[in-house]
Design an enzyme around this catalytic site. Structure first.
Site, PDB file in Angstrom:
ATOM      1  CB  THR A 155      31.858   8.480  14.147  1.00 36.63           C
ATOM      2  OG1 THR A 155      31.990   9.864  14.486  1.00 36.63           O
ATOM      3  CG2 THR A 155      33.048   7.713  14.691  1.00 36.63           C
ATOM      4  CE  LYS A 182      35.159  11.418  14.746  1.00 35.10           C
ATOM      5  NZ  LYS A 182      34.213  11.499  15.924  1.00 35.10           N
ATOM      6  CB  THR A 193      33.102  14.400  19.710  1.00 32.21           C
ATOM      7  OG1 THR A 193      32.356  14.080  20.865  1.00 32.21           O
ATOM      8  CG2 THR A 193      32.792  13.364  18.646  1.00 32.21           C
TER       9      THR A 193
END
Length: 397
Positions: A155, A182, A193
């Site tokens: 992202t 990620k 995240t």
């Protein structure tokens, strides 16, 4: 050491795995945004999910699948751009439908597909684009597609995170272990995240996989603390398809020890790649706490120091003011004896036996000036210890 790095290795390096990443218009800029990791054989599976009480639709879906069985997973579909969190029943319906499409395209059972998403919260991925992306990705799967998959799950990061290891077992037997991850600037020990998919061709049952994953995550991703937010989306998955052949790895064996060592190293490597990317040219901060009554107490203090704005400003701006460390330790909520406390910044002792020590400000500035700053807190009150990694991201503002 029972393992070595496979140059240019990726998540589909283990035998029997295929992967790819494609662009189907899910990101604001045209880039790969949908990945599939697929196994030719059923996989034993272990998983750790976010601790946020509000979970994204794909996490809810995965938990339901894995609650029923963990020995028949065949694929993971991951999309970027849309987190599908806070989307209620419509978001869950999208996940179910996408898993059905993937199962049909891959010709596998419907309950053998897991789903992961990352991106903007409150938005479900558009079904028509997901359908197109899944169908294209399923047709492009190959054993060299791991790098494409690692690119597709990004992202805000600048580079893919991936690693593959060859693990030596007894009598010349080898297996392969690989992963991609990620993680951006919002990372904490609760997997915020963070997405990670690990593959292996080792024959090992899900119970041992789960125990091994718990240990490895606690020593790697569980020590990252870049921001205190906890995402509803995040997961670490391990898929083991047994394609390397040979007898299963069993509890208490030398093979399990070698495989665990490699999994620890793989997770550590991926966690460090996330940290380096999140730092974005800033500094890494290593916070070590020792001498606590328990490891849990040590970890609680280390996290308090890592999330301290004052501590991160000190490191970012080379400020010879260590007061933020003392404040964070005292505010951590851990019972301690102030008269035993020792604090160090690099090689500079700034407090010992609860009293500030004289030092040259230039020495402290020098200790803060490198790309990595080491902070030590010693409570001199037990054998508990913990380490947390953070960085100066955001502290320069």
């Amino acid at each position: 050491m029972s393992y070595n790095i496979i140059e240019d290795g990726h998540v589909s390096s283990p035998a029997g795995f295929r992967a790819t990443g494609v662009s189907c218009g899910l990101k604001e800029i045209r880039a790969r945004d949908l990945a599939i990791v697929y196994s030719q054989y059923p996989c034993q599976t272990a998983a750790l999910f976010t601790t946020n009480l509000i979970v994204a639709a794909p996490i809810f879906f995965n938990q339901a699948i894995l609650a029923r069985k963990r020995d028949n997973i065949r694929a993971v579909v991951i999309n970027a751009g849309h987190a599908n969190a806070g989307t209620g029943q419509p978001g869950l319906a999208t996940v179910v439908h996408c898993a059905k499409i993937a199962a049909e395209e891959l010709e596998v059972p419907r309950d053998s597909v897991l789903m992961l998403s990352t991106g903007q919260i409150g938005v479900a991925p558009p079904l028509d684009r997901m359908r197109e992306g899944i169908r294209r990705a399923a047709s492009e799967l190959d054993s060299n597609g791991g790098r494409r998959a690692a690119l597709a799950i990004l992202t805000s990061e600048t580079r893919p995170k991936e690693r593959a290891l060859r693990v030596s077992l007894r009598e010349g037997r080898t297996v392969t272990l690989a992963g991609m991850a990620k993680g951006g600037r919002m990372v904490s020990p609760n997997l915020a995240t963070l997405l990670c998919v690990i593959t292996t061709d080792a024959p090992i049952e899900s119970r041992l996989l789960m125990r091994a994953l718990d240990q490895s995550v606690s020593r790697s991703f569980g020590r990252l603390y870049i921001d205190g937010d906890v995402s509803p989306n995040d997961a670490v998955l391990v898929l083991a398809n047994g394609a390397a052949g040979g007898p299963p790895i069993v509890d208490g064996s030398r093979e399990l020890g070698a495989w665990q060592q490699a999994l620890d190293a793989l997770c550590y490597d991926l966690a460090q790649q996330i940290l380096r990317d999140a730092a974005s040219g800033g500094k890494h901060i290593l916070v070590t706490v020792r001498g606590a009554a328990t490891d849990a107490d040590a970890a609680q203090i280390a996290r308090a120091v890592a999330r301290s704005t004052a501590v991160r400003l000190m490191c970012a701006r080379n400020l010879p003011d260590w007061g933020g460390m003392l404040v964070a330790v005292g505010a951590s909520g851990v019972d301690l004896r102030p008269d035993l406390l020792e604090l160090r910044v690099g090689a500079v002792t700034v407090m010992n036996e609860g009293l500030s020590k004289r030092f040259e400000p230039a020495e402290l500035i020098q200790a803060l000036s490198g790309p990595e700053v080491e902070l030590l807190i010693d409570l001199h009150n037990g054998a508990g210890a913990a380490t947390v990694w953070t960085c100066t991201t955001g502290a320069e503002l």
